[in-house]
Write an enzyme that holds these catalytic residues in place. Structure first.
Site, PDB file in Angstrom:
ATOM      1  CG  LEU A  91     -13.173   3.634   6.234  1.00  0.00           C
ATOM      2  CD1 LEU A  91     -13.491   2.709   7.610  1.00  0.00           C
ATOM      3  CD2 LEU A  91     -11.994   4.133   6.579  1.00  0.00           C
ATOM      4  CG  HIS A  92     -11.705   3.524  -1.246  1.00  0.00           C
ATOM      5  ND1 HIS A  92     -11.377   4.809  -0.427  1.00  0.00           N
ATOM      6  CD2 HIS A  92     -10.798   3.463  -2.136  1.00  0.00           C
ATOM      7  CE1 HIS A  92     -10.442   5.438  -1.180  1.00  0.00           C
ATOM      8  NE2 HIS A  92     -10.063   4.620  -2.130  1.00  0.00           N
ATOM      9  NE  ARG A  93      -6.120   4.824   0.292  1.00  0.00           N
ATOM     10  CZ  ARG A  93      -5.876   5.022  -1.114  1.00  0.00           C
ATOM     11  NH1 ARG A  93      -5.629   4.151  -1.864  1.00  0.00           N
ATOM     12  NH2 ARG A  93      -5.902   6.470  -1.376  1.00  0.00           N
TER      13      ARG A  93
END
Length: 365
Positions: free
Chosen positions: A209-211
């Site tokens: 997860l990075h957004r």
């Protein structure tokens, strides 16, 4: 002699560029008059972009590093444009090839056109239709000034035709990211955590997860993590996590015996984990392509995707960003009824060869 300048700004760009370099070298070996220059804009400074990275993926060291990383999006764009203008004036090209959708893609396309150099966009035409994503703005601007489009899907072709691009500018060739995946798949490398955590094939899940929409909103990331942990039965969750995201998770005291937050992994190590996993939970676009080719169930925590073929044909499902969507998806996965999917047309490992063949045929350059 056709002189090509290849642009890369971040790790995924190099994975898309590497097969094109190999195809150019193969053409040179067959007596074709084509030469290339590899320019790294330095957009992303990445400690994993070491000599090992280039060696592992058989990528030559860039001919030029513009060192344009850091700052806001606007500062970065300006820095890349200034650096690349100087580079292109000193080393003129017949064609500038940009890949993907990072700031470097857009910035270098603008510079090239202002210097009357033709532009080819590898991965042209993909759209999320979400203008809150900087990548979508980069795609739209780049494609508005591109001469030749090398596309990964029929949907991308349709998007370009709708926007007024002529059919003869579009070359449906496939996906160079998959060229790299297929070439490197036999060399996937077991990471240390495999033995440390005593992982077993198909008995763990991989998360990325990075957004900002997911990780920067505390309530959102906490709800997502709570739902994932609650509904993933007894399966270990392997989460290679960016330091910034790790800090947020730690401040929220998100922890669980089955949740293993680990350092970001190299390409060969990460894909080793993906290939042997039960499923992947992600908000990345590129990973959905790789899971599709490897036949791994994939849950995407986004409200849109620029890679719809991973859903219509592949193993990916777009869950959206509502944490409540996780429970039914997990039930489907653990019931053994997740769709099997298929590999999209031309995702066969030969895309870069087709790109170079088309470039050699172009009479305008």
């Amino acid at each position: 002699m056709k002189k090509i300048t290849l642009i890369a700004g971040a790790r995924p760009n190099f994975m898309k560029i590497a097969p094109i370099i190999h195809a150019i070298k193969a053409a040179q070996a067959n007596g074709k008059e084509i030469a290339y220059r590899l320019v790294h804009t330095g957009q992303h400074y990445d400690k994993k972009m070491s000599g090992d990275f280039f060696e592992q993926l058989d990528i030559p060291t860039p001919d030029k590093n513009l060192g344009a990383g850091g700052g806001s999006q606007s500062e970065q764009t300006a820095s890349i444009m200034l650096g690349f203008e100087k580079e292109l004036l000193e080393n003129p090209a017949d064609l500038v090839i940009v890949v993907g959708d990072v700031t470097s893609t857009m910035a270098c396309a603008i510079v090239a056109q202002k210097l009357h150099t033709k532009v080819a966009h590898v991965e042209g035409g993909i759209r999320s239709n979400d203008w809150t994503m900087p990548e979508e703005i980069n795609r739209l601007v780049t494609d508005a000034i591109t001469n030749y489009f090398f596309t990964t899907s029929k949907v991308a072709n349709e998007n370009l035709i709708k926007s007024g691009v002529k059919q003869e500018q579009i070359f449906y060739v496939g996906n160079t990211m998959i060229d790299t995946l297929m070439k490197q798949r036999p060399r996937f490398n077991k990471p240390e955590i495999w033995d440390e955590l005593q992982l077993k094939e198909k008995e763990y899940m991989v998360m990325t997860l990075h957004r900002p929409a997911n990780v920067d909103q505390e309530e959102q990331i906490k709800s997502l993590m709570d739902e994932i942990i609650a509904h993933s039965k007894e399966v270990p969750l392997i989460f290679p996590v960016h330091p910034r995201t790790a800090k947020i998770l730690n401040s929220l005291q998100i922890s669980h015996p089955r949740l293993h937050m680990v350092e970001p992994l190299g390409y060969l190590e990460f894909n080793y984990l993906v290939e042997k996993s039960k499923a992947v939970i992600t908000d990345s676009g590129g990973i959905t392509e790789e899971t599709t080719v490897m036949g791994i169930p994939c849950m995407t925590l986004r409200d849109n995707t620029e890679r719809p073929e991973t859903i219509t044909e592949g193993t990916n499902e777009l869950l959206g960003t509502d944490p409540k969507a996780i429970e039914p998806a997990m039930k489907l996965l653990f019931s053994g009824n997740w769709k099997t999917g298929s590999i999209p047309h031309l995702w066969d490992g030969n895309t870069a060869t087709r790109i170079v063949d088309e470039i050699l045929k172009l009479k305008e350059i």
